[in-house]
Design an enzyme around this catalytic site. Structure first.
Site, PDB file in Angstrom:
ATOM      1  N   PHE A  12       0.872  -1.177   0.000  1.00  0.00           N
ATOM      2  CA  PHE A  12       0.000   0.000   0.000  1.00  0.00           C
ATOM      3  C   PHE A  12       0.906   1.221   0.000  1.00  0.00           C
ATOM      4  O   PHE A  12       1.752   1.375   0.905  1.00  0.00           O
ATOM      5  CB  PHE A  12      -0.815  -0.118   1.288  1.00  0.00           C
ATOM      6  CG  PHE A  12      -1.655   1.012   1.740  1.00  0.00           C
ATOM      7  CD1 PHE A  12      -2.980   1.097   1.353  1.00  0.00           C
ATOM      8  CD2 PHE A  12      -1.174   1.939   2.659  1.00  0.00           C
ATOM      9  CE1 PHE A  12      -3.807   2.093   1.848  1.00  0.00           C
ATOM     10  CE2 PHE A  12      -1.995   2.933   3.159  1.00  0.00           C
ATOM     11  CZ  PHE A  12      -3.316   3.000   2.755  1.00  0.00           C
ATOM     12  N   GLY A  13       0.781   2.061  -1.009  1.00  0.00           N
ATOM     13  CA  GLY A  13       1.693   3.189  -1.126  1.00  0.00           C
ATOM     14  C   GLY A  13       1.005   4.520  -0.929  1.00  0.00           C
ATOM     15  O   GLY A  13       0.383   5.054  -1.855  1.00  0.00           O
ATOM     16  N   ILE A  68       7.492   1.925   2.173  1.00  0.00           N
ATOM     17  CA  ILE A  68       6.396   1.049   1.751  1.00  0.00           C
ATOM     18  C   ILE A  68       6.727  -0.423   2.090  1.00  0.00           C
ATOM     19  O   ILE A  68       7.696  -0.986   1.565  1.00  0.00           O
ATOM     20  CB  ILE A  68       6.102   1.208   0.234  1.00  0.00           C
ATOM     21  CG1 ILE A  68       5.856   2.696  -0.103  1.00  0.00           C
ATOM     22  CG2 ILE A  68       4.909   0.338  -0.193  1.00  0.00           C
ATOM     23  CD1 ILE A  68       4.813   3.394   0.752  1.00  0.00           C
ATOM     24  N   THR A  69       5.888  -0.982   2.944  1.00  0.00           N
ATOM     25  CA  THR A  69       6.071  -2.389   3.341  1.00  0.00           C
ATOM     26  C   THR A  69       5.848  -3.274   2.114  1.00  0.00           C
ATOM     27  O   THR A  69       4.834  -3.123   1.421  1.00  0.00           O
ATOM     28  CB  THR A  69       5.089  -2.745   4.475  1.00  0.00           C
ATOM     29  OG1 THR A  69       5.322  -1.848   5.562  1.00  0.00           O
ATOM     30  CG2 THR A  69       5.283  -4.182   4.954  1.00  0.00           C
ATOM     31  N   GLU A  88       1.017   3.432  10.350  1.00  0.00           N
ATOM     32  CA  GLU A  88      -0.446   3.517  10.124  1.00  0.00           C
ATOM     33  C   GLU A  88      -1.066   4.652  10.945  1.00  0.00           C
ATOM     34  O   GLU A  88      -2.145   4.521  11.524  1.00  0.00           O
ATOM     35  CB  GLU A  88      -1.104   2.168  10.394  1.00  0.00           C
ATOM     36  CG  GLU A  88      -0.460   1.112   9.503  1.00  0.00           C
ATOM     37  CD  GLU A  88      -1.305  -0.096   9.225  1.00  0.00           C
ATOM     38  OE1 GLU A  88      -2.524  -0.002   9.322  1.00  0.00           O
ATOM     39  OE2 GLU A  88      -0.707  -1.133   8.871  1.00  0.00           O
TER      40      GLU A  88
HETATM   41  C1  LIG Z   1       8.510   0.294   9.218  1.00  0.00           C
HETATM   42  C2  LIG Z   1       7.535   1.207   8.561  1.00  0.00           C
HETATM   43  C3  LIG Z   1       6.625   0.685   7.652  1.00  0.00           C
HETATM   44  C4  LIG Z   1       5.722   1.531   6.980  1.00  0.00           C
HETATM   45  N1  LIG Z   1       4.896   1.004   6.042  1.00  0.00           N
HETATM   46  C5  LIG Z   1       4.136   1.851   5.282  1.00  0.00           C
HETATM   47  C6  LIG Z   1       3.371   1.360   4.181  1.00  0.00           C
HETATM   48  O1  LIG Z   1       3.318   0.160   3.915  1.00  0.00           O
HETATM   49  N2  LIG Z   1       2.685   2.252   3.420  1.00  0.00           N
HETATM   50  C7  LIG Z   1       2.701   3.585   3.672  1.00  0.00           C
HETATM   51  O2  LIG Z   1       2.060   4.335   2.938  1.00  0.00           O
HETATM   52  N3  LIG Z   1       3.419   4.086   4.724  1.00  0.00           N
HETATM   53  C8  LIG Z   1       4.135   3.252   5.528  1.00  0.00           C
HETATM   54  N4  LIG Z   1       4.882   3.752   6.565  1.00  0.00           N
HETATM   55  C9  LIG Z   1       4.885   5.194   6.818  1.00  0.00           C
HETATM   56  C10 LIG Z   1       4.187   5.592   8.100  1.00  0.00           C
HETATM   57  O3  LIG Z   1       2.817   5.444   7.953  1.00  0.00           O
HETATM   58  C11 LIG Z   1       4.618   7.039   8.414  1.00  0.00           C
HETATM   59  O4  LIG Z   1       5.963   6.975   8.837  1.00  0.00           O
HETATM   60  C12 LIG Z   1       3.764   7.684   9.475  1.00  0.00           C
HETATM   61  O5  LIG Z   1       2.454   7.911   9.007  1.00  0.00           O
HETATM   62  C13 LIG Z   1       4.331   9.037   9.942  1.00  0.00           C
HETATM   63  O6  LIG Z   1       4.710   9.849   8.879  1.00  0.00           O
HETATM   64  P1  LIG Z   1       6.180  10.520   8.881  1.00  0.00           P
HETATM   65  O7  LIG Z   1       7.161   9.423   9.112  1.00  0.00           O
HETATM   66  O8  LIG Z   1       6.322  11.327   7.658  1.00  0.00           O
HETATM   67  O9  LIG Z   1       6.204  11.445  10.149  1.00  0.00           O
HETATM   68  P2  LIG Z   1       5.709  12.983  10.219  1.00  0.00           P
HETATM   69  O10 LIG Z   1       4.346  13.111   9.686  1.00  0.00           O
HETATM   70  O11 LIG Z   1       6.775  13.851   9.637  1.00  0.00           O
HETATM   71  O12 LIG Z   1       5.659  13.205  11.785  1.00  0.00           O
HETATM   72  C14 LIG Z   1       6.789  13.554  12.570  1.00  0.00           C
HETATM   73  C15 LIG Z   1       6.282  13.807  13.990  1.00  0.00           C
HETATM   74  O13 LIG Z   1       5.359  14.941  13.983  1.00  0.00           O
HETATM   75  C16 LIG Z   1       4.147  14.557  14.565  1.00  0.00           C
HETATM   76  N5  LIG Z   1       3.014  15.236  13.926  1.00  0.00           N
HETATM   77  C17 LIG Z   1       2.766  15.392  12.601  1.00  0.00           C
HETATM   78  N6  LIG Z   1       1.606  16.060  12.415  1.00  0.00           N
HETATM   79  C18 LIG Z   1       1.095  16.303  13.638  1.00  0.00           C
HETATM   80  C19 LIG Z   1      -0.068  16.947  14.131  1.00  0.00           C
HETATM   81  N7  LIG Z   1      -0.999  17.434  13.306  1.00  0.00           N
HETATM   82  N8  LIG Z   1      -0.255  17.032  15.470  1.00  0.00           N
HETATM   83  C20 LIG Z   1       0.661  16.516  16.322  1.00  0.00           C
HETATM   84  N9  LIG Z   1       1.793  15.908  15.930  1.00  0.00           N
HETATM   85  C21 LIG Z   1       2.011  15.793  14.617  1.00  0.00           C
HETATM   86  C22 LIG Z   1       4.057  13.053  14.327  1.00  0.00           C
HETATM   87  O14 LIG Z   1       3.148  12.417  15.211  1.00  0.00           O
HETATM   88  C23 LIG Z   1       5.492  12.638  14.567  1.00  0.00           C
HETATM   89  O15 LIG Z   1       5.743  12.512  15.945  1.00  0.00           O
HETATM   90  C24 LIG Z   1       5.739   2.913   7.270  1.00  0.00           C
HETATM   91  C25 LIG Z   1       6.639   3.424   8.219  1.00  0.00           C
HETATM   92  C26 LIG Z   1       7.523   2.596   8.853  1.00  0.00           C
HETATM   93  C27 LIG Z   1       8.504   3.188   9.835  1.00  0.00           C
END
Ligand SMILES: Cc1cc2nc3c(=O)[nH]c(=O)nc-3n(C[C@H](O)[C@H](O)[C@H](O)COP(=O)(O)OP(=O)(O)OC[C@H]3O[C@@H](n4cnc5c(N)ncnc54)[C@H](O)[C@@H]3O)c2cc1C
Length: 434
Positions: free
Chosen positions: A135-136, A169-170, A395
Site C-alpha cells: 500500500f503506497g 512502503i512495506t 499507520e
Molecule cells: C517500518 C515502517 C513501515 C511503513 N509502512 C508503510 C506502508 O506500507 N505504506 C505507507 O504508505 N506508509 C508506511 N509507513 C509510513 C508511516 O505510515 C509514516 O511513517 C507515518 O504515518 C508518519 O509519517 P512521517 O514518518 O512522515 O512522520 P511525520 O508526519 O513527519 O511526523 C513527525 C512527527 O510529527 C508529529 N506530527 C505530525 N503532524 C502532527 C499533528 N498534526 N499534530 C501533532 N503531531 C504531529 C508526528 O506524530 C510525529 O511525531 C511505514 C513506516 C515505517 C517506519
C-alpha cells in the site's frame, strides 16, 4: 460462567473467541515454535526477508484470512485475522507485520473498493499468497499529512501516466501488487487524490522462482514502477520496507481503484482497519514480553529467593497483566464492530493507541525484569522492544490517533442532546451535592 475450552490459556477471552478461533491460535502457536523461533533472531540481525516462512504461512492460508473464499481467501472473520496477527507477534514482529500489512493494506483496498474485474484479477493471487501486496501512501512530503501527496497521475490516452515517489512502503521490494495514491486533480485538494493498482516484479526473482512463491508471470507489470532503497530499520528488520518509484509509469484506466478523487477517503478507511491489525500486533508483542518476564522472574534467584517474590517485580508485572487484559478488550471489540459493519474508526484508533503504548511499556519493563541479559540479544525481549516502537509510528502516529479520537468524541458530545451542559450554577451545585 462458560467452561474452559481445551487448550485455553490463562487470560483467554472466551466472550469473543470461539473454539475455531482458539484452534487457529493454537495452530499459529505451534507453527511459531517450530518455524519462527529458530530463525527470527538471525533474520532480524541480517535484515533478511522471511521468504521461507512467508511461503509456509501462505500455504496455511494466513495471507488471506478474512478474504471471501470465492476470491481465494479463507473466508474467516476479522477476529480470526486478529488472533493470527496477535499470536505471531508473541514470537516475532516481522512475521506479524508481513501478514498484517499484506492483508489489510495490500489486499483489502481491492476487496473493498475494486470493481468485479479488479477483484477477480488481483485478489486471488494475493489472498492465496501467490504474491505479496502493499500500500503506497507515504511520501517524503506526505507522512501524517497525507493530503500533501505529490505523486501525479496525468491522463494519457485511455490510461494515466504516474510520476513520483513513495517511501517506507512495506513489501515494496518483495511484493508485486500495490495500491497507491496519486493526484489526478491538483486543484481539488484531498478530493483530487485517486488510487491505482500497479504491479511490478519482485526484486528477488531468483529466490521467488526457486521457492515457487512470490512471483506470478502473468500479472500486468507496469514499466516505470520500481522499488528503491531498502530501509535499514531499528525493528521489524525481517520485514521489507522500501521506496517505490513511478517514472512515467503508464497505468491503464481499468486499474484505477474507485472513482477519480476517491483515493484519499478510501485510503483513510483502509487505515482504520489496518489500525486494528497494529493493535493486535502490539498486543502480541506485549504478551510475548510479559510471558518471558514472568517466566524469568520465577526462575531467576537473587537474595536467596526468586525475584518474583519482590513486590517491585510482581507489581510491575501485575500492572502489565491488567493493561494486556484492557488492550485485548479494546482490540477485540474494535474487530467485533468491524465484523458487524458498524462504525469502528474511533475504537480502532483507541485500540492502536493504547496497545502500541502498552507494547512499549511491557517490552521495556520486561527488559528491566530480565536485568543485564534483557539488554542482550540472548533473549527476545530486546527484539520485541525494537518492534514495539514502530507500532507507535506506523499507520498513523499516536499523535494522529489522539487527533482522530478527539475529533470523534467532540462530534459525539456535540451531537447528543442528552449531554447538553446544564447551566453552570446548577452543575456546580450537583457536583458538590454528595
Ligand atoms: C517500518 C515502517 C513501515 C511503513 N509502512 C508503510 C506502508 O506500507 N505504506 C505507507 O504508505 N506508509 C508506511 N509507513 C509510513 C508511516 O505510515 C509514516 O511513517 C507515518 O504515518 C508518519 O509519517 P512521517 O514518518 O512522515 O512522520 P511525520 O508526519 O513527519 O511526523 C513527525 C512527527 O510529527 C508529529 N506530527 C505530525 N503532524 C502532527 C499533528 N498534526 N499534530 C501533532 N503531531 C504531529 C508526528 O506524530 C510525529 O511525531 C511505514 C513506516 C515505517 C517506519
Amino acid at each position: 460462567m462458560s467452561e474452559a475450552l481445551p487448550g485455553q490459556r490463562a487470560g483467554t477471552m472466551d466472550r469473543y473467541l470461539s473454539s475455531e478461533h482458539i484452534r487457529l491460535r493454537d495452530e499459529v502457536c505451534a507453527f511459531a515454535r517450530e518455524a519462527i523461533v529458530p530463525v527470527a533472531p538471525h533474520l532480524d540481525e541480517a535484515a533478511e526477508f522471511l521468504w521461507d516462512n512467508a511461503k509456509s504461512m501462505a500455504r496455511r492460508g494466513w495471507l488471506g484470512i478474512p478474504v471471501p473464499r470465492e476470491l481465494g481467501g479463507m473466508g474467516l472473520d476479522t477476529l480470526s485475522f486478529i488472533v493470527v496477527v496477535e499470536e505471531l507477534a508473541k514470537f516475532d514482529g516481522s512475521h506479524a507485520i508481513t501478514v498484517a500489512a499484506h492483508t489489510t493494506l495490500g489486499t483489502s483496498p481491492i476487496v473493498s473498493f475494486g470493481t468485479e474485474d479488479q477483484r477477480r484479477r488481483f485478489v486471488p493471487p494475493l489472498a492465496s499468497g501467490e504474491v505479496l501486496g502493499g500500500f503506497g501512501l507515504t511520501e517524503p512530503g506526505a507522512g501524517s499529512d497525507a493530503s500533501g501527496t505529490r505523486t501525479r497521475a496525468v491522463r494519457d490516452g485511455d490510461g494515466y501516466r504516474l510520476d513520483g515517489s513513495k517511501i517506507f512502503i512495506t513489501h515494496a521490494g518483495v511484493g508485486e501488487i500495490f495500491t497507491v495514491t496519486a493526484v489526478t486533480d491538483p486543484d481539488q485538494g484531498t478530493h483530487g487524490i485517486s488510487s491505482f493498482v500497479v504491479c511490478k516484479p519482485t526484486v528477488d526473482l531468483a529466490r521467488a522462482k526457486e521457492l515457487g512463491f512470490g512471483h506470478k508471470d502473468d500479472l500486468p507489470f507496469t514499466e516505470g514502477v520500481r522499488a528503491g532503497r531498502k530501509e535499514d530499520k531499528m525493528g521489524w528488520r525481517a520485514s521489507d520496507t522500501r521506496e517505490l518509484h513511478f517514472e512515467g509509469a503508464r497505468v491503464p484506466a481499468e486499474q484505477r481503484l474507485g472513482e477519480e478523487g476517491q483515493g484519499f477517503v478510501n485510503f483513510m478507511r483502509t487505515l482504520d482497519a489496518g489500525r486494528i491489525g497494529i493493535a493486535a500486533l502490539s498486543l502480541g508483542l506485549a504478551e510475548g514480553a510479559f510471558e518471558a518476564a514472568v517466566r524469568y522472574a520465577h526462575e531467576r534467584r537473587q537474595f536467596d529467593r526468586p525475584i518474583w517474590d519482590f513486590q517491585q517485580i510482581q507489581f510491575k508485572l501485575a500492572d502489565i497483566a491488567t493493561d494486556i487484559e484492557a488492550g485485548r478488550h479494546l482490540t477485540y471489540h474494535a474487530a467485533w464492530l468491524k465484523e458487524r459493519g458498524e462504525p469502528f474508526s474511533k475504537q480502532a484508533a483507541m485500540a492502536k493507541l493504547f496497545c502500541s503504548e502498552l507494547a512499549m511499556r511491557a517490552t521495556l519493563d520486561a527488559i528491566q525484569v530480565l536485568g543485564g541479559v534483557g539488554y542482550t540479544s540472548e533473549y527476545e525481549v530486546e527484539r520485541m522492544m525494537r518492534a514495539a516502537k514502530v507500532c507507535e509510528i506506523g499507520e498513523g502516529t499516536n499523535e494522529i490517533q489522539r487527533l482522530v479520537i478527539g475529533r470523534h468524541v467532540l462530534a459525539e458530545v456535540l451531537a447528543d442532546p442528552a449531554l447538553d451542559s446544564p447551566p453552570r450554577s446548577s452543575r456546580t451545585t450537583e457536583a458538590y451535592s454528595y
